[in-house]
Design an enzyme around this catalytic site. Structure first.
Site, short mmCIF file in Angstrom:
data_model
loop_
_atom_site.label_atom_id
_atom_site.label_comp_id
_atom_site.label_asym_id
_atom_site.label_seq_id
_atom_site.Cartn_x
_atom_site.Cartn_y
_atom_site.Cartn_z
N GLY A 13 0.43 -1.36 0.02
CA GLY A 13 0.10 0.01 0.00
C GLY A 13 0.75 1.42 -0.09
N ASN A 15 1.65 3.27 -3.07
CA ASN A 15 0.98 3.96 -3.31
C ASN A 15 -0.14 4.66 -2.81
OD1 ASN A 15 2.10 4.24 -6.16
ND2 ASN A 15 2.30 2.28 -6.22
N ARG A 62 -15.18 -17.31 -8.95
CA ARG A 62 -14.45 -15.88 -9.28
C ARG A 62 -15.76 -14.73 -9.30
NH1 ARG A 62 -9.34 -14.06 -10.54
NH2 ARG A 62 -8.28 -15.60 -10.47
N ARG A 88 -5.39 -8.63 -8.24
CA ARG A 88 -6.14 -9.92 -9.11
C ARG A 88 -6.51 -9.28 -10.46
NH1 ARG A 88 -7.55 -14.60 -6.69
NH2 ARG A 88 -9.44 -14.60 -7.31
N ASN A 104 -5.26 2.72 -12.67
CA ASN A 104 -4.17 1.91 -12.18
C ASN A 104 -4.03 2.07 -12.30
OD1 ASN A 104 -3.53 -0.92 -11.19
ND2 ASN A 104 -2.82 -1.16 -13.28
N HIS A 106 0.44 0.97 -13.42
CA HIS A 106 1.15 -0.37 -13.61
C HIS A 106 2.83 -0.08 -13.31
CE1 HIS A 106 1.92 -3.82 -15.76
NE2 HIS A 106 2.27 -3.18 -16.25
N THR A 138 -9.47 -0.88 -18.83
CA THR A 138 -9.83 -2.06 -19.86
C THR A 138 -10.80 -3.04 -19.53
OG1 THR A 138 -8.17 -1.01 -21.09
CG2 THR A 138 -9.98 0.98 -21.43
N LEU A 141 -6.01 -6.50 -19.97
CA LEU A 141 -5.31 -5.99 -18.78
C LEU A 141 -4.02 -5.09 -19.74
CD1 LEU A 141 -4.02 -7.22 -16.57
CD2 LEU A 141 -2.74 -8.88 -17.67
#
Ligand code: GAR
Length: 210
Positions: A13, A15, A62, A88, A104, A106, A138, A141
Site C-alpha cells: 500500500g 501508493n 471468481r 487480482r 490503475n 502499472h 479497460t 489487461l
C-alpha cells in the site's frame, strides 16, 4: 462536492500512502482489500479510514467474488475507483460497471511489459529507460487509455530491487497527480487518448533519479 474515492489494494500500500500523504481534495470513502492482512489495510485503519477486507480465498467462485466486490464498491457511491497494487485480474463485467472511473498504476512504460515481473523483464531486455504508467482500466489487461507516465534511467549496475525502488518513487509522484487531475475534471478522453483540458502540457515526467 469532493470526489468520492474507493481504493483497492492487495499488499504493502505504498501508493495508497502516497495518495493519502498528498492531501488531495478528495474523500477516500473506503479502502478495500482482497487480503485481510494487507499492510495497506492496517494503514487505512490507523488513519481512521473505512477499511474493508473481502477475502477472495473464501470465494472459490471468481464470478461471485467479482459481484460481491463490485456491490461493496458501489455501496460507497464512488466517483473514482483507484487500483493501488490490486493484484487480482478483474472480470470484464466488473470493468464495464466502473469503466471511465477506474484508474490503475502499472510499473512499466505501457504498452511495454504488461503483466507481472516488469522490472525483471526490463532488465532482461536491456532497456535503457523504464518507468510507470497511470491508465484507465479497460477489458484488455494493462492496455487502457494512458493518463500520465514517468520514465527513469536504467543503470548498468541495477538489480530488480534498485530499479523497482527508482520506479516506485515516480509512482508515488504520478498517481496523486493523476487523481488530482481526475478530481478536478481535467482529464479528457479523446478516442483513447487522454489529455488535460485546455492544456497542451505533456503528461510525462522525466526523472533524473539515478
Ligand atoms: C506497485 O509497484 C504497482 O505499480 C504494482 O504493484 C505495486 C504495489 O505497491 N501494480 C501492479 O503490478 C498492477 N499490475 P504498493 O502496494 O506499495 O503500492
Amino acid at each position: 462536492m469532493s470526489c468520492r474515492v474507493v481504493v483497492l489494494l492487495s499488499g504493502r500500500g505504498s501508493n495508497f500512502q502516497a495518495i493519502v500523504g498528498a492531501k488531495l481534495p478528495i474523500e477516500i470513502v473506503a479502502v478495500i482489500s482482497n487480503r485481510p492482512q494487507a499492510a495497506g489495510l492496517a494503514f487505512a485503519r490507523e488513519h481512521g479510514l473505512n477499511a474493508v477486507a473481502l477475502d477472495h480465498t473464501l470465494h472459490p467462485d471468481r464470478a461471485a467474488f467479482a459481484v460481491q466486490l463490485a456491490d461493496e464498491i458501489e455501496r460507497h457511491r464512488p466517483d473514482l475507483v483507484v487500483l493501488a497494487g490490486y493484484m487480482r485480474i478483474l472480470s470484464p463485467a466488473f470493468i464495464a460497471r466502473f469503466e471511465g472511473r477506474l484508474l490503475n498504476i502499472h510499473p512499466s512504460l505501457l504498452p511495454m511489459f504488461p503483466g507481472l515481473k516488469t522490472h525483471e523483464r526490463a532488465l532482461a531486455e536491456g532497456v535503457k529507460i523504464h518507468g510507470c504508467t497511470v491508465h484507465f482500466v479497460t477489458a484488455q489487461l494493462d492496455h487502457g487509455p494512458i493518463v500520465v507516465q514517468a520514465a527513469v534511467p536504467v543503470r548498468a549496475d541495477d538489480t530488480v530491487a534498485t530499479l523497482a525502488a527508482r520506479v516506485l518513487a515516480q509512482e508515488h509522484r504520478i498517481y496523486p497527480q493523476a487523481i488530482r487531475w481526475f478530481a478536478a475534471g481535467q482529464l479528457v478522453n479523446n478516442d483513447g487518448r487522454v489529455n488535460l483540458k485546455d492544456d497542451l502540457t505533456s503528461q510525462s515526467v522525466l526523472s533524473t533519479g539515478v
